[in-house]
Design an enzyme around this catalytic site. Structure first.
Site, PDB file in Angstrom:
ATOM      1  N   ASP A 162      50.366 -12.585   9.556  1.00 26.34           N
ATOM      2  CA  ASP A 162      49.213 -11.613   9.873  1.00 26.34           C
ATOM      3  C   ASP A 162      49.553 -10.919  11.286  1.00 26.34           C
ATOM      4  OD1 ASP A 162      47.888 -12.505   7.536  1.00 26.34           O
ATOM      5  OD2 ASP A 162      47.511 -14.387   8.651  1.00 26.34           O
ATOM      6  N   HIS A 190      43.607 -17.194   7.481  1.00 28.14           N
ATOM      7  CA  HIS A 190      44.380 -16.513   6.879  1.00 28.14           C
ATOM      8  C   HIS A 190      43.983 -16.074   5.558  1.00 28.14           C
ATOM      9  CE1 HIS A 190      48.052 -14.830   5.090  1.00 28.14           C
ATOM     10  NE2 HIS A 190      47.951 -15.920   4.023  1.00 28.14           N
TER      11      HIS A 190
END
Ligand code: NAD
Ligand code: LMR
Length: 329
Positions: A162, A190
């Site tokens: 990410d 996440h």
């Protein structure tokens, strides 16, 4: 004098991510070009998976990596994790189109209970554990809770993909190379609720926020693009991200072991209560690393918008945790 080898376990070694990961570890990309490694590879006992693993190992042999000091195949975590210094827990079911990562909780949670217990029993007391298998934060939490004799700080979840996705989007927006951007971070889970935050980021020393100066782009373009990138890749490829996930795993462990030289990165770690995230929550934080230890970047201002986003991702993690209470007690 030559360094003694480090033992690295990789689970799901015959899977997609495994295929992009193992060769780079053996090449020294993760632990350094002077660090010999021994690979201890875990797959499910299934005959087809073990056969596929043998095939991958044949290819690794064929690369004749000078740093590869040994390699073994396993179907039992108790042998795979024996004396390991690093564990990359990748092996788990990936999601398909239309699924959210938390839909995998049921299917994958059990794996991390078993593997947490095995780490507790046989790994080095200093083992560094990175959980990649989804839902990564909650699986890391389960593994940590299943390994009570190991320090909680040894368990981490992968938010680096990410972080890298956010870096790349910001770099494109400001028209500068990725390497020019510092002090970016991703808070939380996440999952699409993650909060990628460039408020503190700089590009060649100037404020990224001031350069972009567009809260609508932040809210309506940047955050959804980063948050839903995994789904976009599944939609486009028909398979979940693999090479970029392996690359992020390498980045995460390399920075943890070798240090960030004062630069920020993002790691999913058990909260120490910083920023009002309840202690023990496996949460993405901005960190710096030095001498094999990470430290949360302290003293950042959390404005109203950020607190709102952080609370959303925290709430989701708390719901996931409640869903696995029966496994961790
Ligand atoms: P894959 O299906 O190609 O490979 C998974 C492998 O794990 C398979 O070979 C399977 O046999 C093995 N496996 C399953 N259970 C196991 C167990 N108990 N022990 C050892 N091995 C086991 O999947 P993939 O694409 O490599 O993805 C693996 C996981 O990583 C998925 O959960 C995926 O969602 C996740 N992922 C996470 C991130 C992240 O940023 N955190 C990024 C990409 C993928
Ligand atoms: C990703 O972010 O690409 C992975 O977590 C895979 C997925 O399911 O999105």
């Amino acid at each position: 004098m030559a360094k003694s080898p480090m033992r690295v376990a990789v689970t799901g070694a015959a899977g997609q991510i495994g295929y992009s990961l193992l060769f780079r570890i053996a090449n020294g990309d993760m632990l350094g070009k002077d660090q010999p490694v021994i690979l201890q590879l875990l797959e499910i006992p299934d005959e087809k998976a073990q056969k596929a693993l043998k095939g991958v190992m044949m290819e690794i042999d064929d690369c004749a990596f000078p740093l590869l000091a040994g390699m073994s195949a396993h179907s039992d975590p108790l042998t795979a994790f024996k004396d390991i210094d690093v564990a990359l827990l990748v092996g788990a079911r990936p999601r398909g189109p239309g699924m959210e990562r938390k839909d995998l909780l049921e299917a994958n949670a059990q794996i991390f209970t078993v593997q947490g217990k095995a780490l507790d029993a046989v790994a080095s007391r200093n083992v560094k554990v990175l959980v990649v298998g989804n839902p990564a934060n909650t699986n890391a939490y389960i593994a940590m809770k299943s390994a009570p004799s190991l320090p909680s700080k040894n368990f981490t979840a992968m938010l680096r993909l990410d972080h890298n996705r956010a870096l790349s989007q910001v770099a494109a927006k400001v028209g500068k190379p990725v390497a020019a951007i510092e002090k970016l971070c991703v808070w939380g889970n996440h999952s699409p609720t993650m909060y990628a935050d460039y408020r503190f980021a700089t590009v060649d020393g100037a404020s990224v926020k001031d350069l972009i100066n567009d809260q609508v782009w932040n809210k309506d373009v940047f955050l959804p693009t980063v948050g839903k990138r995994g789904a976009a890749i599944i939609e486009a490829r028909g398979l979940s991200s693999a090479a970029s996930a392996a690359n992020a795993a390498i980045d995460h462990v390399r920075d943890w072991v070798l240090g960030t030289n004062g630069k920020w990165t993002t790691m999913g770690i058990a909260s120490d209560g910083s920023y009002d995230i309840p202690e023990g929550t496996m949460f993405g934080f901005p960190v710096t690393t030095e001498n094999g230890e990470y430290k949360i970047v302290q003293g950042l201002e959390i404005d109203e918008f950020s607190r709102e986003r952080i609370n959303i991702t925290l709430k989701e993690l708390q719901e996931e945790r409640d869903g696995v209470k029966h496994l961790v007690g």
